[in-house]
Design a protein around this motif. Structure first.
Motif, mmCIF file in Angstrom:
data_model
loop_
_atom_site.group_PDB
_atom_site.id
_atom_site.type_symbol
_atom_site.label_atom_id
_atom_site.label_comp_id
_atom_site.label_asym_id
_atom_site.label_seq_id
_atom_site.Cartn_x
_atom_site.Cartn_y
_atom_site.Cartn_z
ATOM 1 N N GLY A 1 14.624 -8.007 5.100
ATOM 2 C CA GLY A 1 13.987 -6.677 5.114
ATOM 3 C C GLY A 1 12.645 -6.816 4.042
ATOM 4 N N PHE A 2 12.451 -5.853 3.424
ATOM 5 C CA PHE A 2 11.208 -5.861 2.383
ATOM 6 C C PHE A 2 11.803 -5.151 1.059
ATOM 7 N N GLU A 3 11.289 -5.951 -0.036
ATOM 8 C CA GLU A 3 11.553 -5.005 -1.294
ATOM 9 C C GLU A 3 10.730 -5.562 -2.381
ATOM 10 N N GLY A 4 10.179 -4.369 -3.094
ATOM 11 C CA GLY A 4 9.040 -4.715 -3.967
ATOM 12 C C GLY A 4 9.231 -5.690 -4.935
ATOM 13 N N ASN A 5 10.260 -5.717 -5.411
ATOM 14 C CA ASN A 5 10.924 -6.697 -6.775
ATOM 15 C C ASN A 5 10.627 -8.234 -6.174
ATOM 16 N N ALA A 6 11.509 -8.352 -4.808
ATOM 17 C CA ALA A 6 11.346 -9.664 -4.168
ATOM 18 C C ALA A 6 10.178 -10.112 -3.875
ATOM 19 N N GLN A 7 9.275 -9.152 -3.545
ATOM 20 C CA GLN A 7 7.912 -9.638 -3.110
ATOM 21 C C GLN A 7 7.052 -10.079 -4.290
ATOM 22 N N SER A 8 7.126 -9.305 -5.205
ATOM 23 C CA SER A 8 6.670 -9.769 -6.581
ATOM 24 C C SER A 8 7.250 -11.147 -6.916
ATOM 25 N N PRO B 1 0.869 -1.430 0.043
ATOM 26 C CA PRO B 1 -0.013 -0.150 -0.083
ATOM 27 C C PRO B 1 0.816 1.268 0.073
ATOM 28 N N PHE B 2 0.465 2.400 -0.641
ATOM 29 C CA PHE B 2 0.939 3.668 -0.884
ATOM 30 C C PHE B 2 2.320 3.843 -1.356
ATOM 31 N N ALA C 1 2.798 6.756 6.450
ATOM 32 C CA ALA C 1 3.949 5.861 7.035
ATOM 33 C C ALA C 1 3.689 5.500 8.502
ATOM 34 N N ARG C 2 3.064 6.461 9.321
ATOM 35 C CA ARG C 2 2.757 6.222 10.749
ATOM 36 C C ARG C 2 1.591 5.155 10.588
ATOM 37 N N LEU C 3 0.647 5.208 9.663
ATOM 38 C CA LEU C 3 -0.383 4.259 9.551
ATOM 39 C C LEU C 3 0.153 2.689 9.379
ATOM 40 N N LEU C 4 0.984 2.609 8.480
ATOM 41 C CA LEU C 4 1.730 1.374 8.332
ATOM 42 C C LEU C 4 2.550 0.790 9.292
ATOM 43 N N GLU D 1 6.978 0.899 0.545
ATOM 44 C CA GLU D 1 8.048 -0.023 0.456
ATOM 45 C C GLU D 1 8.974 0.275 1.486
ATOM 46 N N GLN D 2 9.439 1.915 1.652
ATOM 47 C CA GLN D 2 10.442 2.183 2.359
ATOM 48 C C GLN D 2 10.260 1.748 3.879
ATOM 49 N N VAL D 3 9.157 2.023 4.153
ATOM 50 C CA VAL D 3 8.480 1.858 5.598
ATOM 51 C C VAL D 3 8.669 0.425 6.047
ATOM 52 N N LEU D 4 7.874 -0.413 5.196
ATOM 53 C CA LEU D 4 7.933 -1.878 5.175
ATOM 54 C C LEU D 4 9.286 -2.507 5.533
#
Length: 524
Positions: free
Chosen positions: A140-147, A118-119, A419-422, A124-127
């Motif tokens: 950590g988290f990375e959008g490409n790796a998550q895909s 989301p967002f 960012a606070r919401l996530l 991506e940075q916050v996650l």
């Protein structure tokens, strides 16, 4: 290409040869089947509810979300692949490097953003920060790796309920950054004298591994299988031809349609963009003579930021950067964007819509025409790349977007809230998972994701324990630490699969701020 090479590319994750479609698949071509499977995935449909950069309310006919972005990338990628195949000068090189099928690049382009949380990029940075610091995940988290994780592991719509069982070629085409964050391949590309784009460590977080990567440690075997047909054809850190087509198409679509969107919502102002480009054009020599410190101190004054971009390109991309081409790109963007698109404020009229469409079509055609093949690219580029003129134009178009949109305080205000919401949502779900009295009442999907990750980390601890070490080199010890990793990965998988509005609604419910018991925003 020879049939046996095509067969190797059509191998599915399950080991099925891929050339015989499953009875429920509609297409005969294995790569067309992959495209259909991605398009039918709920993870793909969800992208309609994920922000590109700004919320789409009140902005005329269309502001891009991740779904419309992915569809445009697929259109551009297919057009590039078809052009490469038609060009007799490129045929032999394409075959030698492992092939370039339009259906493959289209499937990979549709799938490339499935893991976007989301967002948009902010999410991506916050996650990533939360995954590493709060949940203890070295990856950590990375959008490409998550895909990549979605199509190989967490999507259950494939024939075996583990990923989508896509072919080798399509999975390889999704690997923009074919390495993990820290451990694979060895030696890791981040240690190269000039690391590939994305492989270097972030300047503000040394020791944390590559800034961008396409594979978590849990999917290393999938990556190795996907890259097998390309062994000996391209180095293990380099994109396949199809991956570089998809990557180039992503760059083209992003550079053009974000500018369209910000013009539509009235964010991109004619006067400020014109001043930045005009002053740089008029005062090139004076600006080139200024010290870096003075430029930074005066960034609010027109022309300074563009001069800083020119210097940054010399630093990072000296293989292609050229001052004459840069000046020509500034002049073209000045003429086409400022005197063209931005000269008439967007009012939703037929004329305004046509101006936007004309800008988009002409620029897309110009950039696609500028795509070329390189027999021996530098580590900073790929075998498929933009010609120098178009490459400089994309840099200037992206600069306009970064300078006049992403740097705005009103956008920052929204993003700080998101960012606070996530952060609150991740913390609330992590606490819920840690509450042993509530274990039986967890959302079913979250429970399933914990079990999946538990199995993965247990197997990795047995077979490849070294990949579970973080940047410090410490290995997780005992079942509790593996359970903690599994919980963290499950929370990330779960949150990354929500739309913007689902994330908001879920936090509302978890923080007791809504009296509505049954909500259509999510299914538990």
């Amino acid at each position: 290409m020879h049939d046996h090479a095509t067969d190797a590319r059509a191998l599915r994750r399950s080991g099925d040869q891929g050339t015989v479609p499953v009875s429920l698949d509609l297409a005969a071509s294995p790569f067309r089947v992959d495209r259909d499977r991605v398009a039918a995935s709920p993870f793909f449909a969800r992208l309609g509810g994920v922000t590109q950069v700004i919320s789409p309310s009140g902005s005329g006919l269309l502001v891009h979300n991740r779904l419309t972005h992915s569809i445009k990338v697929a259109q551009v990628a297919r057009a590039i692949a078809e052009r490469l195949r038609r060009n007799p000068f490129h045929t032999d090189l394409v075959d030698k490097l492992g092939g370039c099928e339009p259906d493959v690049v289209e499937a990979a382009a549709l799938a490339h953003d499935l893991g976007h949380p989301p967002f948009g990029h902010l999410g991506e940075q916050v996650l990533d920060r939360l995954a590493r610091h709060r949940l203890g995940l070295p990856d950590g988290f990375e959008g490409n790796a998550q895909s990549f994780r979605i199509v190989t592991t967490t999507d259950v719509r494939g024939p075996a309920a583990v990923g989508l069982d896509l072919t080798v070629a399509v999975r390889a085409a999704m690997l923009k950054y074919p390495w993990t964050r820290l451990s694979h391949p060895d030696p890791h590309p981040r240690t190269m004298p000039q690391p590939p784009r994305g492989a270097g460590e972030p300047g503000d977080a040394p020791g944390t591994g590559s800034a961008k990567f396409s594979v978590y440690v849990s999917e290393i075997d999938d990556m190795l299988q996907a890259r097998l047909p390309f062994q000996g054809r391209i180095p293990d850190w380099q994109q396949s031809v199809e991956a570089s087509v998809m990557d180039t198409a992503d760059d083209i679509a992003y550079a053009i349609h974000d500018l369209e969107d910000f013009h539509r919502v009235g964010v991109l102002q004619h006067a400020t963009v014109a001043a930045e480009l005009d002053v740089w054009q008029r005062e090139q020599l004076e600006l080139a003579g200024m010290s870096r410190a003075d430029l930074h101190a005066q960034t609010r004054r027109p022309g300074r930021s563009l001069e800083l971009l020119r210097r940054r390109l010399h630093q990072k991309d000296n293989w292609v950067v050229d001052d004459e081409a840069f000046a020509a790109a500034v002049a073209r963007v000045r003429r086409d964007l400022v005197d063209g698109l931005l000269s008439t404020p967007f009012d939703g009229s037929v004329e305004a819509e046509q101006l936007v469409a004309d800008f988009s079509v002409r620029w897309t055609a110009r950039l696609v025409e500028g795509v070329t093949m390189l027999a021996e690219p530098t580590t900073r580029t790929a075998h498929v790349a933009l010609a120098p003129d178009q490459w400089h134009e994309v840099q200037v178009l992206k600069f306009v977007h970064h300078r006049f949109v992403l740097g705005r305080p009103d956008l920052a205000l929204h993003q700080r809230g998101q960012a606070r919401l996530l952060t609150s949502l991740v913390e609330a779900l992590d606490q819920w998972l840690s509450d042993r009295y509530e274990r039986s009442r967890l959302p079913r999907r979250l429970n399933d994701l914990v079990e999946l990750a538990q199995g993965e980390y247990t197997e990795l601890a047995r077979t490849r324990p070294q990949v579970l070490a973080g940047a410090t080199g410490e290995l997780p010890e005992g079942r509790d630490s593996l359970r903690r990793l599994a919980r963290g990965r499950a929370v990330v998988d779960f949150v990354a699969s929500l739309t913007d509005s689902q994330a908001v609604a879920m936090l509302e419910a978890l923080s007791g701020r809504t009296g509505q018991l049954w909500t259509d925003a999510f299914v538990l």
